[in-house]
Scaffold this active site. Structure first.
Site, short mmCIF file in Angstrom:
data_model
loop_
_atom_site.label_atom_id
_atom_site.label_comp_id
_atom_site.label_asym_id
_atom_site.label_seq_id
_atom_site.Cartn_x
_atom_site.Cartn_y
_atom_site.Cartn_z
N LYS A 189 0.87 -1.18 0.00
CA LYS A 189 0.00 0.00 0.00
C LYS A 189 0.90 1.22 0.00
O LYS A 189 1.48 1.59 1.02
CB LYS A 189 -0.92 0.04 1.21
CG LYS A 189 -2.03 1.12 1.05
CD LYS A 189 -2.49 1.74 2.35
CE LYS A 189 -1.60 2.84 2.80
NZ LYS A 189 -1.63 4.04 1.92
N GLY A 245 6.99 5.16 8.63
CA GLY A 245 6.13 6.34 8.74
C GLY A 245 6.18 6.92 10.14
O GLY A 245 7.17 6.75 10.86
N THR A 249 1.20 6.51 13.83
CA THR A 249 0.59 5.50 12.97
C THR A 249 1.17 4.12 13.26
O THR A 249 0.44 3.12 13.29
CB THR A 249 0.81 5.86 11.48
OG1 THR A 249 0.22 7.14 11.22
CG2 THR A 249 0.17 4.82 10.58
N GLU A 267 9.80 1.29 11.06
CA GLU A 267 10.77 2.39 11.02
C GLU A 267 9.97 3.66 11.23
O GLU A 267 9.27 4.12 10.32
CB GLU A 267 11.52 2.42 9.69
CG GLU A 267 12.55 3.54 9.63
CD GLU A 267 13.10 3.78 8.23
OE1 GLU A 267 13.96 4.67 8.10
OE2 GLU A 267 12.66 3.11 7.28
N CYS A 301 13.94 10.72 6.80
CA CYS A 301 13.88 10.23 8.18
C CYS A 301 15.20 10.39 8.90
O CYS A 301 15.26 10.23 10.12
CB CYS A 301 13.41 8.78 8.21
SG CYS A 301 14.41 7.67 7.21
N GLU A 397 9.62 16.26 15.47
CA GLU A 397 10.28 16.15 14.17
C GLU A 397 9.71 17.20 13.22
O GLU A 397 8.50 17.43 13.17
CB GLU A 397 10.06 14.75 13.60
CG GLU A 397 10.88 14.44 12.38
CD GLU A 397 10.75 12.98 11.94
OE1 GLU A 397 11.63 12.50 11.22
OE2 GLU A 397 9.76 12.32 12.34
#
Length: 419
Positions: A189, A245, A249, A267, A301, A397
């Site tokens: 996805k 992500g 989530t 991650e 990231c 972040e």
């Protein structure tokens, strides 16, 4: 001026027709969903294409297809899996320019970086094509004379792959390459902002000869993501989930996967510090800061998020960083050859960075360069000084082109004895 020209000009995505796919890819077939959702160029706000908007039923169909394909794929020899992944790698390299254009138009990444991502993506397929042949077992000593203990590595089954928009190609090949090499099948996805790269990878996987059902892609809109994600994390036919992500989530996905005790790889968010001590070479520190902070407009990231600079070197570091930002950074559409800073992925991302800047300024931070949110989802590369640790930009972040610099004191040096 550069930004205004980029917003007002119409850019056209020009790629080979087979690579611009808009349907889902399930069980080796291109399938239309009941509805569609738009994919937008984040630089101009213009719609590129409309893509099939999969729902939970479509996701379930893809999982079943992957499960059925797994029954034969797991029996495929390591040599055959290796050869298929190698063909897929070769096709990525062959079509690197068109694949990079897809990234630039749906993600906003400058072409130079987008080409780099495609080669990075391909490298994962190359690596796992070679590692597929090296999935070894082991034999260990038994406590009983008449027995042997053998370890065999076997594929776990169907893996569902949920990927982010900032590396819309590389995050797929990194996960899928490993899964296919091990003998697993997958359902991907992709992020709702960047489905075109995933669908192009499916096209090339088909060309490489990867069998139907082994690699499936179910794009969906932001609105459908929760229900599709729930299927991919709870369906009993799924053995493993992999997600890159946000931390928030990730927590939700882990909770959903817990009921069926699925294996999970996560991650999640980061808050990386960039620390400059007074012993540092200032020019090298500035070069490192530029490379770390402004790749993909600060949307990676591993981007440095908070800059901690010792007092004695602070002013020189900030002055040189300011000059480097002014000289080297240029905003615009990613397809323009001199662009180094594209837009942020969408207006929500731009609003988050703008909020962090305004919060810092309201608490006494000074803007040395940048500081403005521009039209669309552009934010000027921004350098802040007089930053304190209670500001938002030091707590969460950023994922944008913001450099908050904290003047830190020299740490005390102590001798530590061992008793």
């Amino acid at each position: 001026i550069v930004h205004t020209a980029a917003m007002n000009r119409r850019y056209t995505l020009d790629v080979a027709a087979p690579l611009l796919r808009t349907q889902s890819y399930v069980d080796g077939r291109w399938v239309s969903a009941a509805s569609e959702f738009p994919v937008v160029d984040p630089c101009t706000g213009q719609e590129i294409v409309r893509v099939s908007n999969c729902g939970p039923g479509d996701a379930r169909t893809a999982v079943v297809a992957a499960y059925e394909a797994f029954q034969s794929w797991k029996q495929t020899t390591a040599k055959v899996r290796s050869q298929l992944l190698r063909r897929w790698f070769d096709l990525l390299v062959l079509h690197q320019e068109d694949l990079a254009k897809l990234i630039t138009f749906e993600c906003g990444k400058p072409m130079r970086e987008a080409v780099g991502e495609i080669l990075y993506s391909a490298s994962f397929l190359e690596w796992f094509s070679e590692e597929a042949r090296r999935v070894d077992g082991d034999i260990i000593a038994s406590p009983f004379k008449d027995r042997k203990i053998l370890f065999l590595k076997q594929p776990v089954g169907v893996a569902t792959i949920i990927t982010p928009w900032n590396f819309p190609s590389a995050m797929i090949t990194r996960k899928v390459g490993a899964a296919l090499a091990a003998g697993c099948t997958v359902v991907v996805k992709p992020a709702e902002d960047t489905p075109l790269s995933a669908l192009a990878l499916a096209e090339l996987a088909e060309q490489a000869g990867i069998p139907p059902g082994v690699f499936n892609v179910v794009p969906c809109s932001r609105e459908n993501t929760p229900t599709v994600g729930e299927v991919l994390c709870t369906d009993p036919l799924v053995a493993k989930i992999s997600f890159t992500g946000s931390t928030a989530t990730g927590k939700l996905l882990l909770k959903m996967a817990a009921d069926t005790v699925k294996k999970a790889s996560m991650e999640l968010g980061g808050h990386a510090p960039f620390i400059v001590f007074d012993s540092a070479d200032v020019d090298k520190a500035v070069g490192g800061a530029m490379a770390s902070k402004f790749r993909n407009s600060g949307q990676t990231c591993v981007c440095s998020n908070r800059f901690l600079v010792q007092s004695s070197i602070h002013d020189r570091f900030v002055e040189k960083l300011h000059k480097a930002m002014e000289a080297e950074l240029r905003m615009g559409h990613g397809s323009e050859p001199d662009t180094t800073q594209g837009p942020l992925i969408n207006s929500r991302a731009a609003e988050k960075v703008a909020l962090q800047i305004s919060d810092a300024v309201s608490q006494g931070a000074k803007v040395l360069t940048g500081g403005r949110r521009l039209e669309g989802s552009f934010v000027e590369p921004t350098l802040l000084t007089d930053v304190t640790t209670n500001m938002l930009c030091m707590k969460e972040e950023t994922f944008g082109p913001l450099v908050p610099v904290v003047r830190s004191v020299t740490p005390h040096r102590k001798c530590v004895g061992v008793m």
